[in-house]
Motif scaffolding. Structure first.
Motif, mmCIF file in Angstrom:
data_model
loop_
_atom_site.group_PDB
_atom_site.id
_atom_site.type_symbol
_atom_site.label_atom_id
_atom_site.label_comp_id
_atom_site.label_asym_id
_atom_site.label_seq_id
_atom_site.Cartn_x
_atom_site.Cartn_y
_atom_site.Cartn_z
ATOM 1 N N ARG A 107 0.956 -1.228 -0.056
ATOM 2 C CA ARG A 107 0.045 0.026 -0.001
ATOM 3 C C ARG A 107 0.877 1.160 -0.114
ATOM 4 O O ARG A 107 0.733 2.354 -0.686
ATOM 5 N N VAL A 108 1.841 1.415 0.907
ATOM 6 C CA VAL A 108 2.820 2.418 0.849
ATOM 7 C C VAL A 108 3.442 2.624 -0.411
ATOM 8 O O VAL A 108 3.793 3.779 -0.862
ATOM 9 N N ARG B 170 4.346 9.358 8.663
ATOM 10 C CA ARG B 170 3.297 8.733 7.723
ATOM 11 C C ARG B 170 2.132 8.710 8.539
ATOM 12 O O ARG B 170 2.165 8.715 9.689
ATOM 13 N N GLY C 39 -0.867 5.194 5.181
ATOM 14 C CA GLY C 39 0.278 5.258 4.227
ATOM 15 C C GLY C 39 0.716 6.470 3.821
ATOM 16 O O GLY C 39 1.600 6.903 3.164
ATOM 17 N N GLU D 281 -4.480 9.725 1.325
ATOM 18 C CA GLU D 281 -4.550 8.364 0.631
ATOM 19 C C GLU D 281 -4.881 8.567 -0.814
ATOM 20 O O GLU D 281 -5.497 9.737 -1.093
#
Length: 118
Positions: free
Chosen positions: A3-4, A31, A35, A67
């Motif tokens: 995801r990151v 962060r 993420g 996001e």
């Protein structure tokens, strides 16, 4: 891809990150839980226009690149007008481009543009 990694690879996310990294008034705070990145101004600045509804003309901003989504990057911007000393949300929505983000931050919200950002 994690995801990151997916967030870091998004072109609008990268462009907004670069914009904030070039502005020495913002510091990276880390962060967030999903993420994205978080930035905060280290001290207040004189705004181009006074804060809405007040005679205060100095403020700090806190920006969360929350996001990525199908439209761009979800961004949450908070402002603290010095003298009020309370964080208030001034924008929470999707930035489809870095141009929209810079117009929002440096024109609509009154933060003066500096040469290193051009």
């Amino acid at each position: 891809m994690s995801r990151v990694q997916a967030i870091n690879a998004h072109p609008v996310f990268q462009a907004i990150n670069q914009c904030l990294a070039k502005d020495p008034r913002f510091r990276f705070r880390g962060r967030n839980s999903v993420g994205g990145n978080s930035y905060e101004m280290s001290e207040g600045v004189d705004l181009i226009a006074p804060c809405s509804g007040a005679d205060l003309d100095t403020a700090k901003y806190r920006i969360n690149l929350v996001e990525i989504n199908t439209q761009g990057v979800e961004v949450h911007i908070e402002m603290m007008a010095l003298g009020i000393n309370e964080w208030e949300t001034v924008f929470w929505g999707t930035c489809r481009s870095v141009d929209f983000f810079t117009e929002l931050l440096y024109q609509a919200l009154g933060l003066p543009m500096i040469d290193s950002i051009d």
